[in-house]
Write an enzyme that holds these catalytic residues in place. Structure first.
Site, PDB file in Angstrom:
ATOM      1  N   HIS A  14       0.823  -1.206   0.000  1.00 13.58           N
ATOM      2  CA  HIS A  14       0.000   0.000   0.000  1.00 13.58           C
ATOM      3  C   HIS A  14       0.865   1.267   0.000  1.00 13.58           C
ATOM      4  O   HIS A  14       1.557   1.530   0.974  1.00 13.58           O
ATOM      5  CB  HIS A  14      -0.899  -0.035   1.250  1.00 13.58           C
ATOM      6  CG  HIS A  14      -1.828   1.109   1.384  1.00 13.58           C
ATOM      7  ND1 HIS A  14      -1.818   1.942   2.475  1.00 13.58           N
ATOM      8  CD2 HIS A  14      -2.803   1.570   0.564  1.00 13.58           C
ATOM      9  CE1 HIS A  14      -2.765   2.854   2.325  1.00 13.58           C
ATOM     10  NE2 HIS A  14      -3.374   2.652   1.191  1.00 13.58           N
ATOM     11  N   ARG A  15       0.856   1.991  -1.112  1.00 14.69           N
ATOM     12  CA  ARG A  15       1.727   3.166  -1.319  1.00 14.69           C
ATOM     13  C   ARG A  15       3.202   2.752  -1.228  1.00 14.69           C
ATOM     14  O   ARG A  15       4.053   3.521  -0.777  1.00 14.69           O
ATOM     15  CB  ARG A  15       1.406   4.287  -0.328  1.00 14.69           C
ATOM     16  CG  ARG A  15      -0.076   4.634  -0.259  1.00 14.69           C
ATOM     17  CD  ARG A  15      -0.378   5.752   0.706  1.00 14.69           C
ATOM     18  NE  ARG A  15      -1.803   5.804   1.041  1.00 14.69           N
ATOM     19  CZ  ARG A  15      -2.344   6.590   1.954  1.00 14.69           C
ATOM     20  NH1 ARG A  15      -1.575   7.429   2.620  1.00 14.69           N
ATOM     21  NH2 ARG A  15      -3.635   6.546   2.206  1.00 14.69           N
ATOM     22  N   GLU A  41       0.716  -0.774  -4.852  1.00  9.09           N
ATOM     23  CA  GLU A  41      -0.418   0.144  -4.991  1.00  9.09           C
ATOM     24  C   GLU A  41       0.094   1.572  -4.937  1.00  9.09           C
ATOM     25  O   GLU A  41       1.033   1.870  -4.175  1.00  9.09           O
ATOM     26  CB  GLU A  41      -1.423  -0.067  -3.843  1.00  9.09           C
ATOM     27  CG  GLU A  41      -2.724   0.715  -4.018  1.00  9.09           C
ATOM     28  CD  GLU A  41      -2.829   2.033  -3.269  1.00  9.09           C
ATOM     29  OE1 GLU A  41      -3.860   2.703  -3.383  1.00  9.09           O
ATOM     30  OE2 GLU A  41      -1.866   2.427  -2.576  1.00  9.09           O
ATOM     31  N   ASP A  43      -1.286   5.976  -5.785  1.00 10.02           N
ATOM     32  CA  ASP A  43      -2.411   6.876  -6.052  1.00 10.02           C
ATOM     33  C   ASP A  43      -2.060   7.842  -7.183  1.00 10.02           C
ATOM     34  O   ASP A  43      -0.950   8.384  -7.212  1.00 10.02           O
ATOM     35  CB  ASP A  43      -2.733   7.655  -4.778  1.00 10.02           C
ATOM     36  CG  ASP A  43      -3.011   6.716  -3.618  1.00 10.02           C
ATOM     37  OD1 ASP A  43      -4.049   6.046  -3.654  1.00 10.02           O
ATOM     38  OD2 ASP A  43      -2.168   6.630  -2.698  1.00 10.02           O
ATOM     39  N   HIS A  56      -1.081  10.838  -2.952  1.00  5.79           N
ATOM     40  CA  HIS A  56      -2.360  10.453  -2.354  1.00  5.79           C
ATOM     41  C   HIS A  56      -3.305  11.633  -2.152  1.00  5.79           C
ATOM     42  O   HIS A  56      -4.478  11.574  -2.478  1.00  5.79           O
ATOM     43  CB  HIS A  56      -2.133   9.742  -1.013  1.00  5.79           C
ATOM     44  CG  HIS A  56      -3.417   9.354  -0.350  1.00  5.79           C
ATOM     45  ND1 HIS A  56      -4.106  10.190   0.505  1.00  5.79           N
ATOM     46  CD2 HIS A  56      -4.170   8.227  -0.453  1.00  5.79           C
ATOM     47  CE1 HIS A  56      -5.214   9.588   0.909  1.00  5.79           C
ATOM     48  NE2 HIS A  56      -5.279   8.394   0.347  1.00  5.79           N
ATOM     49  N   GLU A 115      -4.389   3.631  -8.553  1.00  7.49           N
ATOM     50  CA  GLU A 115      -5.683   4.128  -8.049  1.00  7.49           C
ATOM     51  C   GLU A 115      -5.947   5.545  -8.533  1.00  7.49           C
ATOM     52  O   GLU A 115      -5.217   6.478  -8.171  1.00  7.49           O
ATOM     53  CB  GLU A 115      -5.708   4.080  -6.508  1.00  7.49           C
ATOM     54  CG  GLU A 115      -7.057   4.577  -5.995  1.00  7.49           C
ATOM     55  CD  GLU A 115      -7.114   4.762  -4.482  1.00  7.49           C
ATOM     56  OE1 GLU A 115      -6.261   4.229  -3.742  1.00  7.49           O
ATOM     57  OE2 GLU A 115      -8.041   5.473  -4.049  1.00  7.49           O
ATOM     58  N   LYS A 117      -7.533   8.878  -8.209  1.00  8.04           N
ATOM     59  CA  LYS A 117      -8.167   9.646  -7.148  1.00  8.04           C
ATOM     60  C   LYS A 117      -9.417  10.350  -7.691  1.00  8.04           C
ATOM     61  O   LYS A 117      -9.382  10.954  -8.783  1.00  8.04           O
ATOM     62  CB  LYS A 117      -7.174  10.679  -6.581  1.00  8.04           C
ATOM     63  CG  LYS A 117      -6.148  10.032  -5.666  1.00  8.04           C
ATOM     64  CD  LYS A 117      -6.867   9.323  -4.558  1.00  8.04           C
ATOM     65  CE  LYS A 117      -6.097   8.615  -3.533  1.00  8.04           C
ATOM     66  NZ  LYS A 117      -6.868   7.604  -2.799  1.00  8.04           N
ATOM     67  N   ASP A 239       0.828  -1.857   4.618  1.00  9.32           N
ATOM     68  CA  ASP A 239       1.945  -0.893   4.574  1.00  9.32           C
ATOM     69  C   ASP A 239       3.287  -1.599   4.727  1.00  9.32           C
ATOM     70  O   ASP A 239       4.339  -0.973   4.676  1.00  9.32           O
ATOM     71  CB  ASP A 239       1.775   0.146   5.690  1.00  9.32           C
ATOM     72  CG  ASP A 239       0.468   0.916   5.569  1.00  9.32           C
ATOM     73  OD1 ASP A 239       0.006   1.115   4.429  1.00  9.32           O
ATOM     74  OD2 ASP A 239      -0.094   1.305   6.606  1.00  9.32           O
TER      75      ASP A 239
END
Ligand code: G3P
Ligand code: MG
Length: 244
Positions: A14-15, A41, A43, A56, A115, A117, A239
């Site tokens: 995640h990120r 992943e 954003d 993000h 992803e 936004k 994370d």
């Protein structure tokens, strides 16, 4: 590896390795890859000059030394920002990446979950984020190794209408309802991505029976991950630090 070859259960970084590196940076993605992640992943936002930037928040303050909305600056300015110091002095000078840089470095090496936004989406805009994303993925020939997700179902629908579109995942921050089921069908989704604190076993059963994967966000503790995988969930955003 094509997304369709991904075996459940799996963890998604995640990120990037955001527990120990500044989120959504090449440093964070590299660390996740080195730790054995199968999917990163990140954003996607849009700069003033319509470059896709990895960030993000809608604004720059939290994770960079810039100010104001990301769409208020051109890539030339955004690319000079420090996106590392906020996380720790040892990351001073780590820059904000754009999508081209990510694809150049990681394309074909590791699966990518991009992803969109919601704030970056402009419906039916010829140079909007959906169209820029489709063009960039086509240029790099990477559609099969990418999963595009969003809380914004209309953005996913627009992408699904472009020939050669990647697989799609609908993010959800509320209990499963008929509207979400309708969107999943309409966009021919690959996955439904619910909030880990809300998702239920009944929802997982229902969605999987319809042929969709379930990837839930975000769970970091092994005990919590075990509980979710026991429900039949395919993937979990984490994370870090363990991705295998
Ligand atoms: O895609 C999972 C997760 O990233 C969605 O929430 O706010 O972390 O982008 P957020
Ligand atoms: Mg995200």
């Amino acid at each position: 590896m094509p997304l369709l070859d991904l075996k459940s259960p799996f963890l998604v970084a995640h990120r990037g390795f955001s527990a120990q590196f500044p989120e959504n940076t090449l440093a964070s993605f590299t660390a996740a890859q080195e730790a054995g992640a199968v999917m990163l992943e990140m954003d996607l936002a849009l700069s003033q000059d319509r470059q896709i930037v990895i960030l993000h928040d809608e604004t720059l303050e939290r994770t960079t030394n810039g100010q104001g909305p990301v769409k208020g600056l051109a890539w030339k300015e955004l690319g000079k920002l420090d996106a590392g110091s906020w996380f720790g002095p040892q990351f001073k000078g780590v820059r904000l990446p754009n999508l081209e840089e990510v694809l150049d470095q990681f394309g074909g090496q590791i699966l990518l979950n991009l992803e969109i936004k919601t704030e970056a989406f402009e419906p039916n805009h010829p140079q909007g984020i959906v169209s820029q994303l489709a063009q960039t993925l086509a240029k790099h020939g990477l559609a099969s190794e990418v999963l595009v997700s969003s809380f914004c179902a209309p953005a996913l629908f627009e992408l699904s209408q472009i020939p050669g579109a990647p697989n799609l995942a609908l993010l959800s921050e509320s209990p499963l309802d008929q509207a979400q089921l309708d969107w999943l069908k309409r966009i021919q989704a690959w996955a439904w991505n619910p909030d880990a604190t809300l998702v239920t076993k009944a929802e997982v059963n229902q969605v999987k029976a319809l042929g969709y994967k379930v990837i839930t966000y975000t769970a970091n503790r092994p005990k919590e991950q075990a509980r979710l995988f026991k429900m039949g969930i395919d993937g979990i955003f984490t994370d870090g630090p363990v991705f295998r």
